[in-house]
Every structure is written in C-alpha cells, then in structure tokens.
Design an enzyme around this catalytic site. Structure first.
Site, short mmCIF file in Angstrom:
data_model
loop_
_atom_site.label_atom_id
_atom_site.label_comp_id
_atom_site.label_asym_id
_atom_site.label_seq_id
_atom_site.Cartn_x
_atom_site.Cartn_y
_atom_site.Cartn_z
N LYS A 47 0.81 -1.20 0.00
CA LYS A 47 0.00 0.00 0.00
C LYS A 47 0.86 1.27 0.00
O LYS A 47 0.38 2.34 -0.31
CB LYS A 47 -0.85 0.04 1.28
CG LYS A 47 -1.71 -1.18 1.48
CD LYS A 47 -2.33 -1.10 2.91
CE LYS A 47 -2.97 -2.43 3.22
NZ LYS A 47 -3.26 -2.53 4.68
N GLY A 48 2.13 1.10 0.37
CA GLY A 48 2.98 2.26 0.62
C GLY A 48 3.11 3.22 -0.55
O GLY A 48 3.31 4.42 -0.37
N ASP A 107 14.21 -0.83 0.98
CA ASP A 107 14.87 -1.08 2.27
C ASP A 107 15.93 -2.15 2.02
O ASP A 107 17.04 -1.84 1.58
CB ASP A 107 13.78 -1.54 3.26
CG ASP A 107 14.18 -1.34 4.70
OD1 ASP A 107 15.33 -1.62 5.03
OD2 ASP A 107 13.34 -0.90 5.50
N LYS A 135 17.24 3.18 1.40
CA LYS A 135 18.14 3.07 2.55
C LYS A 135 19.37 2.27 2.11
O LYS A 135 19.38 1.04 2.24
CB LYS A 135 17.46 2.33 3.70
CG LYS A 135 16.37 3.11 4.41
CD LYS A 135 15.78 2.29 5.55
CE LYS A 135 14.78 3.09 6.37
NZ LYS A 135 14.10 2.25 7.39
N PHE A 156 13.79 4.21 11.53
CA PHE A 156 12.41 3.80 11.29
C PHE A 156 11.62 5.02 10.83
O PHE A 156 11.33 5.91 11.62
CB PHE A 156 11.81 3.23 12.57
CG PHE A 156 10.56 2.43 12.34
CD1 PHE A 156 9.58 2.83 11.44
CD2 PHE A 156 10.36 1.22 13.01
CE1 PHE A 156 8.45 2.09 11.20
CE2 PHE A 156 9.22 0.46 12.80
CZ PHE A 156 8.26 0.90 11.90
N VAL A 157 11.31 5.07 9.55
CA VAL A 157 10.60 6.25 9.04
C VAL A 157 9.15 5.93 8.71
O VAL A 157 8.81 4.81 8.33
CB VAL A 157 11.30 6.85 7.78
CG1 VAL A 157 12.60 7.49 8.15
CG2 VAL A 157 11.48 5.80 6.69
N ASP A 163 4.09 3.21 6.90
CA ASP A 163 3.32 3.03 8.13
C ASP A 163 4.12 2.42 9.27
O ASP A 163 5.19 1.85 9.07
CB ASP A 163 2.12 2.11 7.85
CG ASP A 163 2.55 0.65 7.70
OD1 ASP A 163 3.47 0.38 6.90
OD2 ASP A 163 2.00 -0.22 8.39
C1 PRP Z 1 7.41 -1.77 2.10
C2 PRP Z 1 7.65 -0.91 0.86
C3 PRP Z 1 8.28 -1.88 -0.09
C4 PRP Z 1 9.02 -2.83 0.82
C5 PRP Z 1 10.48 -2.47 0.83
O1 PRP Z 1 6.20 -2.43 1.97
O2 PRP Z 1 6.47 -0.37 0.36
O3 PRP Z 1 7.32 -2.58 -0.85
O4 PRP Z 1 8.50 -2.68 2.14
O5 PRP Z 1 11.19 -3.32 1.70
P1 PRP Z 1 12.37 -4.24 1.19
O6 PRP Z 1 13.24 -3.43 0.29
O7 PRP Z 1 13.08 -4.62 2.47
O8 PRP Z 1 11.81 -5.44 0.51
P2 PRP Z 1 5.53 -3.27 3.15
O9 PRP Z 1 5.85 -4.73 2.98
O10 PRP Z 1 5.87 -2.64 4.46
O11 PRP Z 1 3.98 -3.13 2.84
P3 PRP Z 1 3.10 -1.79 2.70
O12 PRP Z 1 3.58 -1.07 1.46
O13 PRP Z 1 1.70 -2.29 2.55
O14 PRP Z 1 3.32 -0.97 3.95
#
Ligand code: PRP
Length: 183
Positions: A47-48, A107, A135, A156-157, A163
């Site tokens: 969803k991000g 990340d 990051k 942690f952002v 979220d």
């Molecule tokens: C977050 C972000 C990326 C992923 C990045 O999504 O939107 O899709 O993590 O992390 P990585 O590089 O370590 O794989 P998340 O899984 O938190 O779901 P969300 O978007 O629904 O919050």
C-alpha cells in the site's frame, strides 16, 4: 496530517512535503523525457506507494496507464526471507510493455528483487524502478533503481505512505518515528 500535529510521536522530519513534491516534479520531468513516444505503464506496489503514485503520475505530462500489485513477504514470518506472495496481481498483460515500478521505499531490496524477476518473466519490453526513498545501508541485494528521490539513513521512518502498524501513512512529511512509539 501535519508533523506538527503529532510531534510527540516523531524524532525528526526527514523529508518535508515541499521537498517531496519538488523531487517528484524533477523525477517526472526525467521520466517524461525518457519515455517520449512510448506507452508507459506505472505499477504501484500497495500500500505504501499510493501517495508517490498519486503525486508522481500527476506530475507527468505524458499519457500513462496505472496498475497495482499487492505483495506480502512470508516464510519464517520475516521480510528478510525475500520470498514474496502475490496478494493482488496486475490487471495488465506486461507483454511488450514499458513498465515503471513505483515504490515508496527500497529497504533491503528483497521485494523489488523478487518483483523485477517476476516481471521479467512476463515479457515486458523494459522494466525500470522509481523509488522515493532508499536506505543504502540496509541493502541486502543491489537494485538497479533508475529514479531515486532521497537516500536516507536506516532509521524507522513513517509518513507519505509509510506506516507503523498501519498508522502514519497519511502524514504529509517523511519523519523518523520516536522509539517510545514502537519500543
Ligand atoms: C514496504 C515498501 C516496499 C518494501 C520495501 O512495503 O512499500 O514494498 O517494504 O522493503 P524491502 O526493500 O526490504 O523489501 P511493506 O511490505 O511494508 O507493505 P506496505 O507497502 O503495505 O506498507
């Protein structure tokens, strides 16, 4: 939601709403120039990426299509497994399409690494990545990301789509979450 309204939950504002918008206009200009004469498909990762998609797509001057993918990590209950499950697949056929994956943050890079491999197997003409945040110190795999907004530390952002327990996505800035909130 403004950072000033929830300042007790935040340590610092890392990227302001204004800086985000300015950067997205800059990235959109590059994307417009790079895809002249090509039909571009923007793929947002739920969803991000919702906020980035909304603002980046509206900063573009060319026609684009928009599609969404929802994925979740599983396996040992951690994201670090790099194993990804599709919760919602694309509506579009990627064959011969020029695809730009739109993400809020890279990340570890494991989600994108899996997605890039998955999309490559679907016969896209080209696949690039646009991520508002990255990051570098958290990278477990190298991701070739053509359009990056800001490199940030491993704090942690939250905010602008990001979220903590599904909260803070509607914060306008990107900010470091105060440890007392999650500790
Ligand atoms: C977050 C972000 C990326 C992923 C990045 O999504 O939107 O899709 O993590 O992390 P990585 O590089 O370590 O794989 P998340 O899984 O938190 O779901 P969300 O978007 O629904 O919050």
């Amino acid at each position: 939601m403004e950072s000033s309204e929830i300042s007790r939950d935040l340590t610092t504002v890392l990227v302001t709403e204004e800086q985000i918008q300015e950067k997205l206009v800059e990235l959109a200009a590059r994307i417009d120039a790079d895809y002249v004469g090509k039909d571009l498909l923007l793929v947002g990762v739920l969803k991000g990426a919702v906020m980035v998609m909304a603002d980046l797509s509206r900063a573009l001057t060319s026609h684009v299509s928009i599609d969404w993918m929802a994925v979740s990590s599983y396996g040992a209950g951690t994201k670090s497994s790099g194993v990804v499950q599709i919760r919602k697949d694309l509506d579009s056929d990627l064959t011969d399409r020029h695809v730009l994956i739109v993400e809020d943050i890279i990340d570890s890079g494991l989600t994108l690494s899996w997605l890039l491999e998955n999309f490559a197997s679907r016969g896209a003409a080209s696949i690039e990545v646009c991520a508002l945040l990255r990051k570098p110190e958290a990278a477990k795999v190298e991701i070739d990301c053509k359009y990056v907004g800001f490199d940030i530390p491993t704090d942690f952002v939250v905010g602008y789509g990001l979220d903590f327990n599904e909260r803070y996505r509607n914060l306008r800035d990107v900010a470091v979450l105060a440890p007392h909130v999650y500790a």
